[in-house]
Design an enzyme around this catalytic site. Sequence first.
Site, mmCIF file in Angstrom:
data_model
loop_
_atom_site.group_PDB
_atom_site.id
_atom_site.type_symbol
_atom_site.label_atom_id
_atom_site.label_comp_id
_atom_site.label_asym_id
_atom_site.label_seq_id
_atom_site.Cartn_x
_atom_site.Cartn_y
_atom_site.Cartn_z
ATOM 1 N N PRO A 84 0.850 -1.197 0.000
ATOM 2 C CA PRO A 84 0.000 0.000 0.000
ATOM 3 C C PRO A 84 0.886 1.247 0.000
ATOM 4 O O PRO A 84 1.764 1.383 0.837
ATOM 5 C CB PRO A 84 -0.779 -0.117 1.316
ATOM 6 N N CYS A 85 0.688 2.118 -0.970
ATOM 7 C CA CYS A 85 1.503 3.336 -1.081
ATOM 8 C C CYS A 85 0.585 4.536 -1.117
ATOM 9 O O CYS A 85 0.218 5.027 -2.191
ATOM 10 C CB CYS A 85 2.384 3.278 -2.328
ATOM 11 N N GLN A 86 0.195 5.013 0.057
ATOM 12 C CA GLN A 86 -0.777 6.099 0.136
ATOM 13 C C GLN A 86 -0.244 7.392 -0.474
ATOM 14 O O GLN A 86 -1.009 8.233 -0.920
ATOM 15 C CB GLN A 86 -1.149 6.334 1.600
ATOM 16 N N GLY A 87 1.041 7.539 -0.518
ATOM 17 C CA GLY A 87 1.643 8.771 -1.006
ATOM 18 C C GLY A 87 1.416 9.040 -2.471
ATOM 19 O O GLY A 87 1.592 10.166 -2.914
ATOM 20 N N PHE A 88 1.052 8.014 -3.266
ATOM 21 C CA PHE A 88 0.738 8.316 -4.660
ATOM 22 C C PHE A 88 -0.723 8.055 -4.999
ATOM 23 O O PHE A 88 -1.116 8.065 -6.150
ATOM 24 C CB PHE A 88 1.661 7.578 -5.643
#
Length: 336
Positions: A84-88
């Site tokens: 999970p990569c919330q930053g993108f």
Amino acid sequence: MVKKNESLNYISLFSGAGGLDLGFENVGFKNLFSVEFNESFCKTYTKNFPSNIILNIDISKLSSDKIKSFIQNKRVHLIIGGPPCQGFSLAGNIARKFVDDPRNKLFKEFVRIVNHVKPDVFLMENVASLKTHNSGKTLKKIIKCFASAGYDVKSKILNAVNYGVPQNRRRIFIVGFKKHNQFVFPKHSKKIITVKDAINDLSSCLPKNNNISNHVPMKHSIQMLEKMKFVKDGGNRNDIPKKLRPKSGDCRKYIRYDSKKPSVCVTGDMRKIFHYKLNRALTTRELARLQTFPDNFIFLGTQGQIQQQIGNAVPVKLAQSVAKCIWNELVTKTNE
């Protein structure tokens, strides 16, 4: 060369309920161990992969010594996962460096383990919006991270509907080989499968007279039942009389599946998307069908937890299509 009937070893990170893993195991990959932080996901994973080792831990606590103890000098051909990569997933600040964004610490853990293990191949799956985030700079940074670790990297957005999945679901797949390779992503299937194709046989199955797991209809409020009865096959909230129609909210809610088309993207909350002919939302088994999980794949937990497990998964047949391409390239190019 790796023999065609030889099982290739893989490690699974951010395993969820196991959709990606099942696709790869259907092709012949053999699990060394898996990692998943969410306890309810782990219970479902353990139920369906009783021979696999699943570590219910924070991935940042996965030490080099622990990895070594599970690998036991075996060759690791592949690492798979969807951190999970919330930053993108948000617009973000273009000036912010991707790898320095604290929201993307899980991506950095994926890179750390790939760097430490040095598998022949890695596969990272994620949201399609990654490709265009920050005008494409984020994806370039991700590829650079893996290229610096010695990988020849390719990426592509795949829509599950083109690979035997009755659902429009776009995701990006990033694949890296340690050696220069001829890897190509899977070709499209010629057949498009509709929602009706996938679940129509379940319509007449009631909980009291079927042996199908996870096939229990939701109990809707009287108000919700009154609204949904106006929505036609493939229709939306505009079919509901104005005096009953919701005045705000997600436009992707209060719609009815179109029986003649594939499903909209399955998420962790499908309670306000209605069966194409019955006045109810889909059961979790029907949702699992849309994700191409077999009926003998049992989901454990509350209804909310199970919907989340299904919605977060990679569709099994999509995973299997990509797995076949990776398998074929490894069998062709990997030296023992």
